[in-house]
Write an enzyme that holds these catalytic residues in place. Structure first.
Site, PDB file in Angstrom:
ATOM      1  N   ARG A   1       0.791  -1.236   0.000  1.00 32.86           N
ATOM      2  CA  ARG A   1       0.000   0.000   0.000  1.00 32.86           C
ATOM      3  C   ARG A   1       0.821   1.283   0.000  1.00 32.86           C
ATOM      4  NH1 ARG A   1      -4.942   0.091   4.034  1.00 32.86           N
ATOM      5  NH2 ARG A   1      -3.356  -0.276   5.618  1.00 32.86           N
ATOM      6  N   ASP A   2       2.153   1.215   0.066  1.00 37.14           N
ATOM      7  CA  ASP A   2       2.942   2.458   0.025  1.00 37.14           C
ATOM      8  C   ASP A   2       4.240   2.238  -0.752  1.00 37.14           C
ATOM      9  OD1 ASP A   2       3.511   5.119   0.478  1.00 37.14           O
ATOM     10  OD2 ASP A   2       4.436   4.767   2.431  1.00 37.14           O
ATOM     11  N   LEU A   3       4.121   1.661  -1.919  1.00 38.77           N
ATOM     12  CA  LEU A   3       5.290   1.452  -2.774  1.00 38.77           C
ATOM     13  C   LEU A   3       5.673   2.767  -3.441  1.00 38.77           C
ATOM     14  CD1 LEU A   3       4.054  -1.907  -4.232  1.00 38.77           C
ATOM     15  CD2 LEU A   3       6.153  -1.633  -2.902  1.00 38.77           C
TER      16      LEU A   3
ATOM     17  N   ASN B   1      10.964   3.650  -0.748  1.00 37.37           N
ATOM     18  CA  ASN B   1      10.833   2.337  -0.118  1.00 37.37           C
ATOM     19  C   ASN B   1      11.488   1.229  -0.925  1.00 37.37           C
ATOM     20  OD1 ASN B   1       9.542   3.232   2.168  1.00 37.37           O
ATOM     21  ND2 ASN B   1       7.488   2.953   1.330  1.00 37.37           N
TER      22      ASN B   1
ATOM     23  N   THR C   1       1.387   6.968  -0.441  1.00 38.20           N
ATOM     24  CA  THR C   1       1.975   8.192  -0.964  1.00 38.20           C
ATOM     25  C   THR C   1       1.238   8.564  -2.240  1.00 38.20           C
ATOM     26  OG1 THR C   1       4.111   7.584  -0.012  1.00 38.20           O
ATOM     27  CG2 THR C   1       4.116   9.252  -1.763  1.00 38.20           C
TER      28      THR C   1
END
Length: 215
Positions: free
Chosen positions: A41-43, A47, A82
């Site tokens: 959910r936040d690639l 990261n 993001t």
């Protein structure tokens, strides 16, 4: 960060590792052997980390969701991630599509397009404009830029960035197979480990011995 356009073989070597790492996470099981159905959910670029051997690591599963979580987070009406790398289903609390591993596939499609072109896929001066572009499937010139740089990858990115999850790849492994077929036909002989060592030497000579170290 790696600035500037990467050689096609290096860009796809990174793309393949993103797919492999995400595929591993998506297939993770808990201690009892039950599938966790993990979704990152936040690639985003921050990261993803390449070590000095060119091995990519996916970091920060801090907002990841797993069906086997002991405590679940209330997510109705909430958005996590993001903005520039979110999937359409992440941009609104009124969801008609589930946030599952196909959401991550949209994000890595955006990331891989950025690796290829050197430009953020969804960009605007205001946050709500970025979210609106993603929600509306407004890819702008993303496909054209990918086609100019690496035309074989345009259909792959186009499928990954479909607004409807059902129209995307079904898994990171499936997407990786498509990318591997393109990689295997690319001309050139660049390999990521020696290429990264040379890049580090050019960018910062003091780091070159670390890049070439076997430790």
């Amino acid at each position: 960060p790696l600035k500037g356009l990467l050689p096609p073989r290096i860009a796809l070597a990174i793309a393949l590792q993103i797919c492999q790492g995400l595929g591993y996470a998506h297939s993770a099981e808990d201690d009892s052997g039950r599938a966790m159905h993990l979704v990152h959910r936040d690639l985003k670029p921050g990261n993803l980390m390449l070590d000095r051997r060119g091995v990519l690591k996916i970091l920060d599963f801090g907002v990841a969701r797993a069906e086997t979580n002991l405590f679940t987070t209330q997510t109705v009406g909430m958005t996590k991630g993001t903005p520039a790398y979110m999937s359409p289903e992440q941009t609104t609390g009124e969801r008609t599509d589930p946030i599952d591993r196909r959401s991550d596939l949209f994000s890595i499609g955006s990331l891989i397009a950025e690796v290829i072109t050197g430009e953020v896929s969804f960009h605007a001066t205001r946050l709500y404009e970025v979210l609106r572009k993603i929600a509306d499937g407004d890819t702008g010139t993303v496909f054209e830029r990918v086609r100019e740089r690496l035309p074989e990858m345009e259909p792959v990115i186009r499928r990954a960035l479909q607004p409807r999850p059902a129209d995307r790849y079904s898994s990171a492994e499936e997407m990786g197979v498509a990318i591997q077929a393109i990689y295997d036909e690319l001309p050139g002989d660049e390999e990521i480990t020696p290429w990264l060592a040379e890049w580090m030497e050019g960018a910062n000579p003091d780091l070159a011995p670390l890049a070439r170290s076997e430790i």
